[in-house]
Design a protein around this motif. Structure first.
Motif, PDB file in Angstrom:
ATOM      1  N   ARG A  48       0.824  -1.206   0.000  1.00 14.76           N
ATOM      2  CA  ARG A  48       0.000   0.000   0.000  1.00 14.76           C
ATOM      3  C   ARG A  48       0.860   1.258   0.000  1.00 14.76           C
ATOM      4  O   ARG A  48       0.422   2.301  -0.478  1.00 14.76           O
ATOM      5  CB  ARG A  48      -0.936   0.006   1.204  1.00 14.76           C
ATOM      6  N   GLY A  52       0.454   4.968  -1.742  1.00 15.69           N
ATOM      7  CA  GLY A  52       0.081   6.043  -0.821  1.00 15.69           C
ATOM      8  C   GLY A  52      -1.238   5.797  -0.151  1.00 15.69           C
ATOM      9  O   GLY A  52      -1.991   6.714   0.133  1.00 15.69           O
ATOM     10  N   LEU A  53      -1.540   4.533   0.092  1.00 11.72           N
ATOM     11  CA  LEU A  53      -2.875   4.202   0.618  1.00 11.72           C
ATOM     12  C   LEU A  53      -2.836   3.749   2.078  1.00 11.72           C
ATOM     13  O   LEU A  53      -3.734   3.082   2.542  1.00 11.72           O
ATOM     14  CB  LEU A  53      -3.502   3.082  -0.223  1.00 11.72           C
ATOM     15  N   GLU A  76      -0.906  13.516  -2.245  1.00 16.25           N
ATOM     16  CA  GLU A  76      -2.044  12.637  -2.475  1.00 16.25           C
ATOM     17  C   GLU A  76      -2.455  12.666  -3.948  1.00 16.25           C
ATOM     18  O   GLU A  76      -2.743  11.645  -4.554  1.00 16.25           O
ATOM     19  CB  GLU A  76      -3.213  13.085  -1.578  1.00 16.25           C
ATOM     20  N   ARG A  80      -2.668   9.705  -6.534  1.00 20.48           N
ATOM     21  CA  ARG A  80      -3.970   9.410  -7.113  1.00 20.48           C
ATOM     22  C   ARG A  80      -3.857   9.195  -8.623  1.00 20.48           C
ATOM     23  O   ARG A  80      -4.531   8.337  -9.192  1.00 20.48           O
ATOM     24  CB  ARG A  80      -4.936  10.550  -6.825  1.00 20.48           C
ATOM     25  N   ARG A  83      -2.686   5.711  -9.245  1.00 20.41           N
ATOM     26  CA  ARG A  83      -3.585   4.607  -8.933  1.00 20.41           C
ATOM     27  C   ARG A  83      -4.513   4.329 -10.112  1.00 20.41           C
ATOM     28  O   ARG A  83      -5.069   5.244 -10.700  1.00 20.41           O
ATOM     29  CB  ARG A  83      -4.454   4.933  -7.712  1.00 20.41           C
ATOM     30  N   GLY A  84      -4.685   3.106 -10.407  1.00 22.79           N
ATOM     31  CA  GLY A  84      -5.616   2.745 -11.467  1.00 22.79           C
ATOM     32  C   GLY A  84      -4.965   2.830 -12.832  1.00 22.79           C
ATOM     33  O   GLY A  84      -5.027   1.900 -13.617  1.00 22.79           O
ATOM     34  N   TYR A  89      -4.723  -2.305  -8.314  1.00 27.05           N
ATOM     35  CA  TYR A  89      -4.578  -2.920  -7.006  1.00 27.05           C
ATOM     36  C   TYR A  89      -5.779  -3.827  -6.751  1.00 27.05           C
ATOM     37  O   TYR A  89      -6.922  -3.377  -6.836  1.00 27.05           O
ATOM     38  CB  TYR A  89      -4.478  -1.813  -5.944  1.00 27.05           C
ATOM     39  N   GLU A 110     -15.751   2.782 -12.689  1.00 21.26           N
ATOM     40  CA  GLU A 110     -15.300   3.925 -11.910  1.00 21.26           C
ATOM     41  C   GLU A 110     -13.943   4.486 -12.359  1.00 21.26           C
ATOM     42  O   GLU A 110     -13.821   5.688 -12.581  1.00 21.26           O
ATOM     43  CB  GLU A 110     -15.258   3.560 -10.427  1.00 21.26           C
ATOM     44  N   PRO A 111     -12.930   3.632 -12.533  1.00 19.91           N
ATOM     45  CA  PRO A 111     -11.655   4.192 -13.006  1.00 19.91           C
ATOM     46  C   PRO A 111     -11.786   4.854 -14.378  1.00 19.91           C
ATOM     47  O   PRO A 111     -11.123   5.851 -14.642  1.00 19.91           O
ATOM     48  CB  PRO A 111     -10.714   2.987 -13.046  1.00 19.91           C
ATOM     49  N   LEU A 114     -13.249   8.197 -13.704  1.00 18.05           N
ATOM     50  CA  LEU A 114     -12.306   9.084 -13.032  1.00 18.05           C
ATOM     51  C   LEU A 114     -11.215   9.558 -13.964  1.00 18.05           C
ATOM     52  O   LEU A 114     -10.622  10.599 -13.757  1.00 18.05           O
ATOM     53  CB  LEU A 114     -11.683   8.364 -11.836  1.00 18.05           C
ATOM     54  N   HIS A 115     -10.946   8.763 -14.984  1.00 20.02           N
ATOM     55  CA  HIS A 115      -9.892   9.162 -15.888  1.00 20.02           C
ATOM     56  C   HIS A 115     -10.444   9.613 -17.224  1.00 20.02           C
ATOM     57  O   HIS A 115      -9.806   9.486 -18.267  1.00 20.02           O
ATOM     58  CB  HIS A 115      -8.847   8.040 -16.039  1.00 20.02           C
ATOM     59  N   ALA A 161     -11.786  -4.448 -12.676  1.00 20.46           N
ATOM     60  CA  ALA A 161     -11.771  -3.036 -12.308  1.00 20.46           C
ATOM     61  C   ALA A 161     -10.337  -2.536 -12.181  1.00 20.46           C
ATOM     62  O   ALA A 161     -10.014  -1.414 -12.582  1.00 20.46           O
ATOM     63  CB  ALA A 161     -12.523  -2.829 -10.996  1.00 20.46           C
TER      64      ALA A 161
ATOM     65  N   SER D 272      -7.911   2.907  -4.675  1.00 20.87           N
ATOM     66  CA  SER D 272      -6.813   2.324  -5.437  1.00 20.87           C
ATOM     67  C   SER D 272      -7.073   2.434  -6.933  1.00 20.87           C
ATOM     68  O   SER D 272      -6.179   2.276  -7.735  1.00 20.87           O
ATOM     69  CB  SER D 272      -6.624   0.864  -5.033  1.00 20.87           C
ATOM     70  N   ARG D 273      -8.328   2.691  -7.292  1.00 22.07           N
ATOM     71  CA  ARG D 273      -8.622   2.890  -8.716  1.00 22.07           C
ATOM     72  C   ARG D 273      -8.489   4.348  -9.092  1.00 22.07           C
ATOM     73  O   ARG D 273      -8.786   4.738 -10.196  1.00 22.07           O
ATOM     74  CB  ARG D 273     -10.052   2.435  -9.011  1.00 22.07           C
ATOM     75  N   GLY D 274      -8.125   5.167  -8.140  1.00 18.27           N
ATOM     76  CA  GLY D 274      -7.891   6.564  -8.459  1.00 18.27           C
ATOM     77  C   GLY D 274      -8.973   7.510  -7.991  1.00 18.27           C
ATOM     78  O   GLY D 274      -8.957   8.678  -8.342  1.00 18.27           O
TER      79      GLY D 274
END
Lengths: 540, 296, 551, 373
Positions: A48, A52-53, A76, A80, A83-84, A89, A110-111, A114-115, A161, D272-274
């Protein structure tokens, strides 16, 4: 070529308490790094910290922490973005790692959201991802909630995911724990495929066999430190560190029966009821004859949980029952204990009726058959100390004045001391609790011990100690064991005879070696082949 | 299949890194809020047992010339319409209010135990019946019950107590029943059964004690609520009648003078608020302690 | 037969044919500039009547509202004289036992029925009918009233059993408002809901627990001679709202949601006085002040020494001034200061005197003490039961304070006062049964000193509706008061009523505390012209007008 | 009554402990006996991962569920009516007097007797009960003794302000709960501490005191708001009086759940997925956190009606509470029954709505309705 991840002298502390010290490793493109360790070894925390988790109260320091850039003082926001997209993960226990009240599709999407993947493209991408993760009917599954999926499908969805943005690195943290062996094998091959496609993987597991199957390079961690690292084959065949050696020798499937798994000496056994001689063939102590158990579900339909199961348990022998979740093995155990009444068939104890009697008439004979649960903590009255728990199980004919000394004896016999009597089970470790549970079971001086997944919740080295203890006890006391487990290795290690259950039926039975080495039934073969340990077998 | 969170062998569970996300558990006594609350409850208890130690003036003695005096050194909470010392009345009212609160909780709990145990232990039919009864009691507005009881038996502390007690019964009953069922279905009861213990022994030594254990928290919280509801009835003019010093009755009297003598309502009110708040704080700490402790 | 020409100047101005012109002239003309004709006035009061027909029962809330839709035969003025209303004139026979009323002509009830002599007779018959359950009216009438007859269409004659000099004053109260015979014939229940009169307003709707809505009687022609204007009311609509809660009621006035409120809570008086937009109008009721009536049939209170001791010990002035925050005055006489023939020398006959009280009690033999310090005699504690209505809103908080203060004061001399909260049903039972109480708080508003007869005569005991709470049966008092009723000579009346006051005071049958007051507060920036008539302190909305649209 | 408040949470966690660990701490309100079946062993039900559902069976199950809910609602109303009937008959005093104008009236004995006969008060209690039930079956609640109007009319008029009051209080409570939760839950340091302190204090404020204090401060001293009713402005203080304590209570529950949900692995998984923390709070955690609050809202609405009695008295508001108080004291049996019915009905409907709201937020239950129950 520059490694994807370089970590040097990585250390993590929580609120000033150091938890991980001095960990260094690199991850090269297309390779798989395994991190092995028991619970509390700091392997998840290490993983982790790459993302950074670890939470607000964690402090991560390193001389080098480079994942396509220096992350030692990353914000952070920097993490972020990582991540993904760069690192996927996958957590263990997909039921709780997927939001239970959102649709599976939304979790996978979701990823993408978010992206910045446009809304219109997402459903198609989600279905592709699910399909790629080996999920049949992806369109339907995307619309379902995690609770409507089986454990294996959930784990696949979680992987889908994590891979949504096609990250170069996948960190899989105990991805197969809590899964049945057959499912576990499927997930591992999914990861293998991913590796084959050129992705790099950090695989975290307590299970050497799992790591061995995938990893090129392995880190063995203990108490937050790396005790040994090197190419997987080398570490597993020529372990240098004493801990690695112990860990390897603790794997039950790698050792045939009779061999010790732990390095602890045989327990000193001074138990009064040990006087029971190993009786001659006087008929089975427990005879289960064609029992069937049906439940009426809330929907009014009947479900058959156990279907026409018969077996005999003879004095002093160990009968293993192996099966995956839902195979009916535990229900069979409960019927043997006459805690659940069979819908059909009967159970005889010492050749006399047992299951069909009114509880009143059974009560006097209950001391002849004891049980050890998987959830030993749950089987203790939460108000009581260890001493009281064990004393409560002592037969009524033991005078109160002798209770303390008997409790101490029993604790001694399971490798604990009299000092443990005043402790509360909550303050004990899992292994200690299981020992208390065994001591309680022995307190009645039973002929038969029903062991319902007694070591499933334990780390492998602890498991080894408990299994050794059970072997020692049986050798001294001659108690017959009805041993229930999902773990073929454990079953094989301990049992004289084995029953394989599937869907409430016995599909195969025979001597342990026969079943293990020459399985007849398809299902048994599937189980055995799914064990991720053949190569390990050779090594050992 | 469930895999329990593994704990490392022979090390204290708290050392596991997973647990390190949260700071090490402290006993409630380390929390200033808890100590303050405990102190407040102790003061109220002292006031109930020995009001003379805290207040030297007679709560019933009137001083016609001193009516509606604002709070001062001599009368820290001011005086009421008859010149009685509000502080003394608040102190002396503690006993009455506490008795009503405790009594109501006891009544509610006893009824609830009867119901809950019958439902939890009495088999399927009894359970269905009890569930229905609880349901009906829930749907039955507590205030109506209180009103009718008071209409039947008249205004008195006793009626107030019974009314609040009966109204709180369904909540407790539901809780007791749930707890009995959960204990009854627990593995440790099953373990006791498999040891061949008699049903009576299991009932007395395992089921009942474990059913009652979480009730301590509930009682702590319940007493506060009972006092509030008794005070609400008093506020509506039902229950203890003047001039007896009781918090609810004082609130009822003070309401009429709220514009000219705010202290008459403010101080009994804030006392109730602080007292129940303290009980809540204590209850929550206890709850946390039980939750993180052995309660499963 | 003595004739008494009674056409006062005011009445003459609008009498006869001129009357119609007065009414028709239109209300607006007579209003000050910048004010508004019509509109709705919200009047908030504390207690809700149980029946809108004031003949039934007869409690104060009934007169206050009945004044708005019922007219009486005569109207009383502040000096005690009466002026014409529905009766233009009247003649009283020499022996004082026959009254001939000549009625106003051309008046109609709001249901279209004509107002005539038959209608008046029907009213008296309804009042005397037990089914009407009249209480107040019967107490006034039954010792004297014999019959009523219609002599002609517009002349009604009333026969009395014995002379009754206060009759005209009595009839001026809204308790004797004249109702439509047709409406009364509907039965009590319906008549309670919507009585019909000749008054300036008409009851449109009674939302129980909330309000009574009244609308203007557009054809109103029968205002009393002392009205500020003749003809229909200025206001179009009156909402008579019930706001039991003191704080809320006063708040409604402050926020302008009510234009006027009745009974400013004493505790709000300082705020009201300080507010320039709030005008208060206090009216001290005539009659028997709020008193603690001592049940003379009780074992202890039958002894006048004990009664006097209780009065001396009570510090009546102190407990009133503390409870009513100095807003209500203390009144120690058996009738209040506004009542004709009031004797001010009796204003504080028993000043607070603990020593005298103790001496009197010792003298009466209550010399023992129990463990709590209360006096005993022959092993029995001197305990006095004081039941009161504890239903929400029934006992004003200040009165409750008075009870508590009284209790605490009596404790000082060793007399135990037991406050017994009771609901309305229990209170009714208590009223009927003198063994159930020793003390009750009561008052009796009345424009005439003859009220003493109603409150303390043996005849009241016979009528048996529990008004003679003290259970007084005193020949001397009865004779004095009957004599006063029989004489028409003011000086003689004065002497007799003074004697009665002295007798009552000397016997200490009750502890007078304070005169009942009508405390009307109005938003002076919103409404003007509300006045309080003097017989029962009824607010008169007929002359009221809004200064601007209400909020 | 707020007495139940704590019991709800306590029982929630008690039952939650025994229920399948699908959602920690959350009790699905559907099956009160959940967890009572001692399922043997650790084997979960086979087919727990079973996939598709037949929509037909789900509808049938829903219909069955609706029917059984209706049945128990009727049973419940019958029980409530019966209790009220017999309780009210224990109240001393003569209902005939209540009909004839209250306890202070003084009707002649013949009239009283006539009324007794007319209303059947001279009949044996059981006969009266039968007649009473007969009326109920025909949905005839009768005429109020004191108001001389049909009970339905009286209640119909009075329920409106009460519902306005309770509904706005409930809305306010949720606004408070969500604001406090979003601003301070799951945050370390001062914000979290202040937030949770505010909640505890709010939840401990009794209506009678809060109402009086608000009244004095805002209406009397500051004169910002009217003291008595009259439009939406007059609703503010009563709604605040009712809503603030409930808001504090809901906030406590929501915060606890919020904190618990924040510790769930799926939060880590989402991050973890952002996902940003903000994302996680709004998209994942809030819904979880709202669940127990929603489950308690039905109960909350019921408790608000009890609280409304006090608030209506303080603010002299019209409403069912005032009617109830006067109906009981004046022995107006039909009205008492009517009000009780309405309150019980509100309870039933509120619970039904809670179920629906719950299902809307937590789709797992949709599945479980179709499959498990």
């Amino acid at each position: 070529m520059k490694p994807l991840i370089t970590a040097e002298n990585l250390a993590v502390s929580f609120d000033g308490t150091p938890v991980v010290h001095d960990v260094s490793f690199t991850l090269r493109a297309g390779s798989c790094l395994g991190i092995v360790g028991e619970s509390g070894s700091g392997k998840s925390v290490t993983a982790r910290s790459l993302l950074g988790l670890n939470g607000e109260n964690a402090t991560v320091t390193a001389t080098t922490l480079d994942i396509g850039g220096d992350l030692r003082s990353a914000t952070e926001e920097q993490f972020r973005r990582l991540r993904g997209s760069r690192i996927g993960y996958v957590l263990q226990d997909a039921l709780t790692s997927l939001d239970p009240i959102r649709r599976v599709g939304a979790e996978v999407a979701e990823p993408l959201r978010l992206h910045g993947v446009p809304r219109a493209e997402r459903p198609g991408r989600v279905q592709d991802l699910l399909a790629a993760a080996g999920i049949p009917e992806p369109e339907l599954r995307a619309r379902q909630r995690p609770s409507e999926l089986s454990g294996g499908l959930r784990q696949r969805a979680l992987i889908a995911a994590a891979l949504a943005l096609d990250p170069e690195i996948l960190i899989a943290d105990e991805p197969t724990t809590a899964l049945d062996v057959t499912v576990q094998a499927e997930i591992l091959s999914l990861l293998e495929d991913s590796l084959a496609q050129g992705r790099s993987i950090i695989l975290i597991s307590h299970d050497l066999a799992v790591v061995e199957r995938l990893a090129d390079h392995v880190l063995v961690m203990k108490h937050g430190r790396v005790v040994e690292q090197g190419p997987t084959h080398e570490v597993l065949t020529h372990p240098q560190h004493e801990y690695t050696q112990r860990l390897l020798s603790a794997v039950p499937s790698a050792h045939s029966r009779g061999e010790r798994l732990s390095d602890t000496p045989p327990q000193p056994l001074q138990i009064r009821s040990a006087a029971i001689p190993r009786p001659a063939e006087a008929g089975p102590v427990l005879s289960v004859q064609g029992v069937t158990k049906r439940y009426r579900g809330p929907d009014g339909r009947h479900r058959t949980v156990v279907d026409d199961v018969s077996f005999d348990l003879h004095a002093g022998e160990t009968l293993g029952i192996v099966g995956e979740s839902g195979s009916g093995k535990s229900t069979t155990a409960w019927m043997s204990l006459a805690l659940t009444a069979p819908s059909a068939g009967q159970v005889l104890l010492d050749g006399r009726p047992w299951s069909g009697l009114p509880e009143r008439r059974r009560r006097g004979r209950r001391r002849r058959i004891s049980v050890v649960h998987q959830d030993s903590l749950g089987s203790f009255d939460p108000r009581w100390t260890v001493g009281r728990i064990i004393a409560d199980a002592l037969p009524g004919d033991v005078p109160r004045a002798q209770h303390a000394s008997r409790v101490e004896e029993l604790l001694d016999s399971v490798g604990l001391t009299g000092a443990h009597a005043v402790r509360h089970p909550l303050s004990l470790s899992g292994g200690q609790r299981q020992r208390v549970s065994i001591a309680r079971a022995l307190a009645t001086g039973p002929e038969i011990l029903v062991l319902d997944e007694p070591v499933s919740a334990l780390d492998v080295s602890i498991q080894a100690q408990v299994l050794d203890l059970l072997v020692d006890l049986q050798r001294t006391l001659g108690t017959a064991y009805l041993f229930i487990s999902h773990d073929l290795g454990v079953i094989h290690h301990l049992s004289d005879r084995v029953l394989v259950m599937q869907g409430g039926r016995i599909v195969e039975s025979g001597s342990a070696d026969d079943v293990f080495f020459a399985p007849q039934h398809d299902y048994t073969r599937q189980l055995v082949s799914a064990l991720p340990s053949p190569r390990l077998e050779e090594i050992a | 299949m469930t895999i329990l969170a593994p704990a490392p062998e022979d090390t204290a569970p708290a050392q596991a890194p997973q647990a390190a996300f949260r700071p090490a558990r402290r006993t409630p006594l380390h929390s200033p809020g808890f100590c303050l609350a405990l102190g407040a409850v102790a003061v109220v208890a002292l006031a109930a047992v020995a009001p003379g130690l805290l207040a030297h003036q007679d709560p019933l003695e009137i001083h016609l010339a001193e009516s509606f005096d604002a709070p001062s050194l001599q009368h820290p909470f001011g005086t009421d319409q008859s010149g009685r010392d509000v502080y003394s009345r608040v102190v002396h009212g503690a006993g009455q209010s506490l008795v009503i609160g405790l009594g109501a909780t006891a009544i509610g709990l006893l009824g609830a135990l009867a119901l809950g145990l019958a439902g939890g232990l009495g088999g399927r039919f009894a359970d269905v019946a009890v569930t229905r009864v609880i349901e009906v009691l829930y749907a039955f507005p507590g205030i109506l019950l209180a009103l009718i009881l008071i209409a039947v038996y008249g205004n008195s502390a006793m009626t107030q107590m019974v009314a609040v007690g009966v109204a709180s019964m369904p909540g407790y009953a539901r809780m007791v029943r749930g707890q009995v069922l959960s204990v009854k279905g627990s593995l440790y009861v099953e373990a006791a059964r498999s040891l061949g213990h008699s049903p009576l022994r299991i009932l007395l030594r395992t089921i009942l004690p474990n059913t009652f254990r979480p009730l301590t928290v509930l009682i702590t919280l319940g007493i506060g609520q009972a006092i509030v509801w008794a005070a609400a009835l008093g506020f509506l003019g039902m229950g203890v009648q003047p001039p007896t010093a009781e918090w609810g009755a004082m609130l009822n009297a003070g309401r009429n003078y709220i514009q000219m003598a705010w202290w008459m309502d403010f101080f009994p009110g804030i006392t109730i608020v602080l007292f129940t708040l303290s009980l809540t704080v204590i209850g929550r700490h206890l709850q946390r302690a039980t939750d993180s402790g052995a309660a499963r | 037969m003595r004739r008494r020409p009674l056409a006062a100047a005011l009445a003459a101005a609008c009498a006869g044919t001129l009357l119609a012109a007065c009414g028709a002239a239109g209300a607006t003309d007579s209003l000050p500039a910048g004010t508004k004709e019509g509109g709705e006035l919200v009047y908030a009061t504390d207690r809700e009547p149980t029946c809108l027909d004031p003949h039934n029962n007869g409690d104060m809330p009934q007169t206050y509202i009945a004044r708005q839709y019922l007219d009486s035969l005569v109207s009383m003025q502040a000096d005690g004289s009466v002026v014409p209303w529905l009766a233009d004139s009247w003649e009283i026979s020499e022996d004082g036992r026959t009254y001939d009323f000549t009625l106003k002509q051309g008046v109609e009830f709001t249901d279209g029925e004509p107002f005539d002599a038959e209608a008046v007779v029907a009213n008296f018959e309804q009042i005397m009918d037990p089914a009407t359950q009249s209480s107040t009216d019967l107490l006034y009438l039954s010792p004297y009233f014999d019959s009523a007859e219609a002599v002609s269409e517009h002349v009604v004659r009333i026969h009395l059993k014995r002379p009754y000099s206060p009759l005209l004053t009595v009839l001026s109260q809204a308790f004797f408002g004249i109702e439509s015979p047709k409406a009364m014939a509907r039965g009590l229940e319906e008549n309670c809901q919507s009585p019909v009169g000749t008054g300036p307003f008409v009851v449109s709707e009674w939302k129980r627990g909330r309000e009574v809505v009244m609308h203007r009687n557009e054809n109103y022609t029968s205002a009393p001679a002392d009205a500020k204007h003749q003809g229909p009311a200025y206001l179009e609509k009156v909402t008579w709202r019930f706001l039991k809660d003191n704080t809320a009621r006063f708040g409604a006035l402050q926020s302008g949601r009510a234009h006027a409120i009745f009974n400013v809570p004493p505790e709000s008086v300082p705020t009201a006085t300080a507010d320039p937009t709030i005008a208060t109008d206090d009216f001290v009721h005539a009659g028997v002040p709020f008193s603690l009536d001592l049940n003379t049939e009780g074992p202890a209170l039958s002894d006048v020494r004990v009664r006097k001791a209780v009065v001396h010990a009570s510090d009546a002035r102190g407990i009133v001034e503390s409870a009513y925050a100095g807003v209500f005055p203390y009144e120690g006489n058996s009738i209040s200061s506004g009542t004709p023939t009031y004797d001010e020398t009796l204003q504080e006959p028993y000043p607070y005197d603990e020593d005298t009280a103790n001496a009197l009690l010792d003298d009466a033999g209550w010399t023992g003490r129990d463990e709590e310090g209360y006096r005993t005699k022959d092993g029995k504690t001197l305990t006095l039961r004081l039941p009161y209505n504890s239903d929400p809103g029934e006992t004003p908080p200040a009165d409750l304070t008075i009870y508590q203060n009284f209790q605490a004061m009596e404790k000082r001399v060793g007399v135990e006062v037991e406050l017994i909260p009771a609901d309305a049903a229990t209170m009714t039972a208590v009223k009927q049964d003198p063994t159930k109480y020793d003390i009750q708080g009561r008052y009796w508003n009345s424009p005439t000193p003859n009220v003493m007869y109603i409150k303390y005569s043996q005849e009241t005991l016979d009528i048996d509706n529990g008004q003679n709470v003290s259970r007084v049966a005193d020949e001397e008092l009865d004779e004095t008061l009957l004599e006063a009723a029989a004489t028409t000579d003011p000086a003689e009346q004065d002497a007799l009523y003074t004697a009665a006051q002295e007798r009552l005071t000397a016997q200490a049958w009750h502890i007078p505390l304070y005169p009942i007051q009508t405390r009307l507060a109005t938003r002076s920036d919103l409404v003007e012209g509300i006045w309080i008539e003097p017989s029962e302190g009824e607010p008169v909305l007929h002359d009221a007008y809004l200064l601007r649209e209400g909020l | 009554m707020t007495v139940h408040t704590r019991d709800e949470t306590a029982s929630a966690s008690a039952v939650g402990g025994a229920a399948p660990a699908t959602a920690p701490g959350v009790v699905p309100p559907l099956d009160p006996t959940a967890g009572s079946d001692p399922a043997p062993g650790s084997d979960p039900a086979p087919g727990s991962g079973a996939g598709t559902q037949r929509p037909g069976s789900r509808w049938r199950a829903l219909a069955r569920r609706a029917a059984s809910q209706l049945g128990s609602a009727v049973l419940l109303l019958w029980a409530v009516a019966t209790i009220v009937f017999f309780l009210q008959h224990m109240v001393p005093g003569d209902p005939a007097l209540a009909i004839l104008g209250g306890a202070s009236s003084n009707p002649p004995p013949e009239t009283v007797q006539a009324v007794r006969e007319q209303y059947g008060f001279d009949q044996p209690l059981l006969v009266q009960y039968a007649a009473f039930l007969g009326g109920l079956v025909q949905l005839d609640l009768g005429e109020s003794y004191t108001m001389k109007e049909s009970v339905v009319t009286v209640i119909g008029e009075q329920i409106v302000p009460t519902l306005q009051l309770t509904a706005s209080a409930l809305v306010l409570a949720w606004v408070i709960a969500l604001t406090l939760t979003l601003v301070s839950a799951g945050r370390s340091g001062l914000a979290g501490r202040i937030g949770s302190s505010i909640e505890v204090v709010f939840a401990a404020l009794p209506h009678f005191w809060l109402g009086v204090v608000l009244l004095v401060v805002f209406a009397v001293v500051l004169q910002w708001l009217p003291v008595v009713d009259g439009g939406p402005l007059g609703l503010i203080l009563p709604a605040a009086t009712l809503g603030i304590p409930l808001g504090g209570f809901l906030a406590q529950v929501t915060r606890d759940e919020f904190d618990a949900a924040l510790r769930q692995p799926f939060v880590l998984s989402a991050r973890s997925r952002g996902a940003t923390l903000h994302d996680v709070r709004w998209r994942h955690v809030l819904r979880h956190a709202a669940l127990p609050g929603i489950a308690l809202s039905g109960w909350g609405l019921g408790s608000l009606i009890s609280g409304a009695v006090v608030v209506e008295v303080i603010f002299s508001r019209q409403g069912i509470g005032q009617v109830l108080v006067s109906a009981v004291t004046s022995q107006d049996l039909p009205l008492v029954v009517g009000v009780t019915f309405v309150v019980a009905l509100v309870y039933v409907v509120a619970n039904l709505l809670t179920d629906l709201a719950y299902v809307a937020v937590d789709p797992r239950l949709r599945a479980s309705i179709g499959r498990a129950s």
